[in-house]
Write a protein that holds these residues in place. Sequence first.
Motif, PDB file in Angstrom:
ATOM      1  N   PHE A  10      -2.324   4.502  18.204  1.00  0.00           N
ATOM      2  CA  PHE A  10      -1.847   3.832  16.621  1.00  0.00           C
ATOM      3  C   PHE A  10      -1.378   5.074  15.708  1.00  0.00           C
ATOM      4  O   PHE A  10      -0.165   4.703  15.044  1.00  0.00           O
ATOM      5  CB  PHE A  10      -3.342   3.285  16.218  1.00  0.00           C
ATOM      6  N   HIS A  11      -2.116   5.967  15.728  1.00  0.00           N
ATOM      7  CA  HIS A  11      -1.560   7.358  14.851  1.00  0.00           C
ATOM      8  C   HIS A  11      -0.105   7.596  15.138  1.00  0.00           C
ATOM      9  O   HIS A  11       0.795   7.932  14.373  1.00  0.00           O
ATOM     10  CB  HIS A  11      -2.736   7.970  14.723  1.00  0.00           C
ATOM     11  N   LYS A  12       0.037   7.833  16.233  1.00  0.00           N
ATOM     12  CA  LYS A  12       1.004   8.568  16.799  1.00  0.00           C
ATOM     13  C   LYS A  12       2.546   7.870  16.540  1.00  0.00           C
ATOM     14  O   LYS A  12       3.500   8.020  16.040  1.00  0.00           O
ATOM     15  CB  LYS A  12       1.057   8.819  18.314  1.00  0.00           C
ATOM     16  N   TRP A  13       2.278   6.396  16.820  1.00  0.00           N
ATOM     17  CA  TRP A  13       3.496   5.479  16.558  1.00  0.00           C
ATOM     18  C   TRP A  13       3.737   4.993  15.215  1.00  0.00           C
ATOM     19  O   TRP A  13       4.657   5.189  14.695  1.00  0.00           O
ATOM     20  CB  TRP A  13       3.184   4.113  17.371  1.00  0.00           C
ATOM     21  N   LEU A  14       2.581   5.137  14.137  1.00  0.00           N
ATOM     22  CA  LEU A  14       2.766   4.797  13.079  1.00  0.00           C
ATOM     23  C   LEU A  14       3.566   6.255  12.282  1.00  0.00           C
ATOM     24  O   LEU A  14       4.459   6.143  11.516  1.00  0.00           O
ATOM     25  CB  LEU A  14       1.387   4.855  12.115  1.00  0.00           C
ATOM     26  N   GLY A  15       3.033   7.211  12.729  1.00  0.00           N
ATOM     27  CA  GLY A  15       3.713   8.701  12.344  1.00  0.00           C
ATOM     28  C   GLY A  15       5.194   8.671  12.674  1.00  0.00           C
ATOM     29  O   GLY A  15       6.128   9.005  11.950  1.00  0.00           O
ATOM     30  N   VAL A  22       7.761   9.353   4.552  1.00  0.00           N
ATOM     31  CA  VAL A  22       6.389  10.138   3.863  1.00  0.00           C
ATOM     32  C   VAL A  22       7.009  11.748   3.384  1.00  0.00           C
ATOM     33  O   VAL A  22       6.629  11.995   2.464  1.00  0.00           O
ATOM     34  CB  VAL A  22       5.281  10.455   5.039  1.00  0.00           C
ATOM     35  N   LEU A  23       8.049  12.199   4.354  1.00  0.00           N
ATOM     36  CA  LEU A  23       8.713  13.352   4.239  1.00  0.00           C
ATOM     37  C   LEU A  23       9.329  13.189   2.736  1.00  0.00           C
ATOM     38  O   LEU A  23       9.525  14.078   1.870  1.00  0.00           O
ATOM     39  CB  LEU A  23       9.355  14.006   5.328  1.00  0.00           C
ATOM     40  N   LEU A 202       9.758  -3.693   0.455  1.00  0.00           N
ATOM     41  CA  LEU A 202      10.043  -2.611   1.350  1.00  0.00           C
ATOM     42  C   LEU A 202       9.238  -1.515   1.146  1.00  0.00           C
ATOM     43  O   LEU A 202       8.881  -0.852   2.065  1.00  0.00           O
ATOM     44  CB  LEU A 202      11.782  -2.169   1.281  1.00  0.00           C
ATOM     45  N   VAL A 203       9.238  -0.983  -0.060  1.00  0.00           N
ATOM     46  CA  VAL A 203       8.196   0.171  -0.620  1.00  0.00           C
ATOM     47  C   VAL A 203       6.844  -0.092  -0.200  1.00  0.00           C
ATOM     48  O   VAL A 203       6.074   0.523  -0.073  1.00  0.00           O
ATOM     49  CB  VAL A 203       8.489   0.645  -1.941  1.00  0.00           C
ATOM     50  N   VAL A 204       6.651  -1.421  -0.719  1.00  0.00           N
ATOM     51  CA  VAL A 204       5.159  -1.853  -0.340  1.00  0.00           C
ATOM     52  C   VAL A 204       4.872  -1.730   0.969  1.00  0.00           C
ATOM     53  O   VAL A 204       3.656  -1.206   1.329  1.00  0.00           O
ATOM     54  CB  VAL A 204       5.069  -3.300  -0.995  1.00  0.00           C
ATOM     55  N   PHE A 205       5.569  -2.337   1.843  1.00  0.00           N
ATOM     56  CA  PHE A 205       5.306  -2.373   3.082  1.00  0.00           C
ATOM     57  C   PHE A 205       5.211  -0.874   3.753  1.00  0.00           C
ATOM     58  O   PHE A 205       4.306  -0.549   4.562  1.00  0.00           O
ATOM     59  CB  PHE A 205       6.364  -3.162   4.063  1.00  0.00           C
ATOM     60  N   ALA A 206       5.997   0.054   3.320  1.00  0.00           N
ATOM     61  CA  ALA A 206       6.002   1.417   3.668  1.00  0.00           C
ATOM     62  C   ALA A 206       4.863   2.034   3.299  1.00  0.00           C
ATOM     63  O   ALA A 206       4.259   3.079   4.174  1.00  0.00           O
ATOM     64  CB  ALA A 206       7.460   2.038   3.350  1.00  0.00           C
TER      65      ALA A 206
END
Length: 237
Positions: A10-15, A22-23, A202-206
């Motif tokens: 889960f963490h890998k795919w979200l990343g 995030v960058l 879009l920004v809320v979802f991100a």
Amino acid sequence: MKPIVFFRKFHKWLGLIIGIQVLFWAAGGFVMTFFDIEEVRGEHTTAKQEPFTLNQPVVVTAQQAISQIDFAPETITLKGFLGEPVWVAQGQDKQAIIDAATGERLSPLDESLARQVALADFSGDGELAELNLLSEELGEVRGKGLPIWQAQFNDSDNTRVYISPQNGEVVARRNDTWRVFDFFWMLHIMDYKNRTDFNHPLVVFAALLALFMTLSGLYLVIKMVFLKPKRANPRKA
């Protein structure tokens, strides 16, 4: 599937999905804190204006000024304009400037008056290189109304001063520092068109995905570092 395995995937795919954004958030935050906001706004090249005082008699009354305009104003105010007293009439979506000494209507500003306003506003190291009346919206003056005078200076920061032809006011100052700031602001709020809305879907979802990525990473840290099961010591021979 064990929880630890699930959260790793889960963490890998979200990343992979949200990591670039995030960058961008981190880079945008750095840029917006790095630049002096006064420099971004162009205040360091703005000439200090003398406070308006009534040193000259006001010959034209407010009622006489109203007779020179073609709309019914909601307010009319006595102000200073290029060192002279003027009446500024304000309607719902219209404005007009009337010379308080002669009764002449000064708006919409012609090129000569727009040039005087631009030169009076700017105190940088450059000169006025170009003056244009824009009839099409430009990205760096979104929502400022049209038409609008654009005064381009040839200083080191490529300053542009935007002047409303209706009320003679400087409505925006733009420079290269502002343009860099604005680009990273766009990436930060993810509004790639108007660059003004910071709570769109879009920004809320991100942000929600980034929150889940953070929580899953926190779970993995706690599980693998603080709650890691101890290995049994091998029996001595």
